[in-house]
Design an enzyme around this catalytic site. Sequence first.
Site, PDB file in Angstrom:
ATOM      1  N   GLU A 183       4.330  -8.726   5.703  1.00  0.00           N
ATOM      2  CA  GLU A 183       3.737  -7.835   5.144  1.00  0.00           C
ATOM      3  C   GLU A 183       4.492  -6.793   3.569  1.00  0.00           C
ATOM      4  O   GLU A 183       5.228  -6.126   4.006  1.00  0.00           O
ATOM      5  CB  GLU A 183       2.745  -6.530   6.282  1.00  0.00           C
ATOM      6  CG  GLU A 183       1.431  -5.801   5.595  1.00  0.00           C
ATOM      7  CD  GLU A 183       0.807  -4.526   6.509  1.00  0.00           C
ATOM      8  OE1 GLU A 183       0.890  -3.597   6.832  1.00  0.00           O
ATOM      9  OE2 GLU A 183       1.501  -5.107   8.191  1.00  0.00           O
ATOM     10  N   GLU A 188      -2.172   1.243  -0.844  1.00  0.00           N
ATOM     11  CA  GLU A 188      -2.449   1.495   0.817  1.00  0.00           C
ATOM     12  C   GLU A 188      -2.850   3.626   0.715  1.00  0.00           C
ATOM     13  O   GLU A 188      -2.543   4.252   0.368  1.00  0.00           O
ATOM     14  CB  GLU A 188      -1.854   2.199   1.968  1.00  0.00           C
ATOM     15  CG  GLU A 188      -2.908   2.006   2.660  1.00  0.00           C
ATOM     16  CD  GLU A 188      -1.812   1.320   4.134  1.00  0.00           C
ATOM     17  OE1 GLU A 188      -2.458   1.902   5.762  1.00  0.00           O
ATOM     18  OE2 GLU A 188      -0.289   1.855   3.758  1.00  0.00           O
TER      19      GLU A 188
END
Length: 320
Positions: A183, A188
């Site tokens: 990932e 974020e």
Amino acid sequence: MKNVIKLLLLSAVMMNCGSDSDNSGDTTPKDQVVVEESKDMNEGDSFPNDKPFFVEEGTNIPSDKKWVVVDNLTDEFEGSSLDKTKWHADPKGNGWGWIGRAPGLFEADNVSVSDGNLNVITEKFSAPKNINGNTFTHGGGIVRSINSGGAGMYYECRMKANKTVMSSTFWLSFKENCPRKLELDIQECVGRVHEKTASWAKKWDAIYHSNAILHKRDFCGQNEELRDQGQVLLDEKNHERYFVYGCWWKSPKEVLIYLDGEYVFSIDPPTDFDLQGYLTMAIETYNWNPIDEAGSIFETASKDDLTTKYDWIRTWKIEE
């Protein structure tokens, strides 16, 4: 943008945005460095699309080479509908199956293209939805690229976060579980924090946070999660304006992170990041930033405040 502070988080264990688990922990930094001021970007600024968005040329590529756009991973969102040759909004489409982390459900009808933006709106359901034993009370969305990219490319988006407790993200997800489940989170953040937000996440409404994660997969012989990560704290909320988030996935072992065209930190992947990844924009809920009593914003806020907006997404590669 004014000063931002770089927080190097080399080994702390915390949450991730792209798996069906929700691990969290303390994110106290080991070091702090003041980063030089970046260029302010106003709503009316022009953003040429003939090269990556660098305030300064910070990539030092050879003089006989240049950045060339990767068209099938690039979109200015000038139309009135999602380009289905490039993107899909069905959580289960194109070989995927993640529908969201309860209580937030990914729903394709929360995704739209208008006013030069890719829009993902958040919502509170009029009645809970029960799916596979999970109760979902709120809706978000997920958009993934049809095509994949790899190491050597530069990925960037111009994004304005929503104002809710839900996330606004820009990252690369990977389909493989074995031999490695990877990932690469470029950005974020959440739109709002409150008294019930985890102590380590109290500033996640004004943050640029990136991860390179090797996920735990016991059935592949990977019995622990490994990650390297970095972040900068901002003196503006992520929902106050559009920011340009950029990532030069320079090699399987080196990832450089840019904010508004300026280099801010690097990530050293915990394993070779040599697989193909898919650009992903997920608007979801987290148990470390739960929906609280003031969550009525879902019922009272404007559509603009409830929406994460992507002005453009661009991908580049180096050619002669």
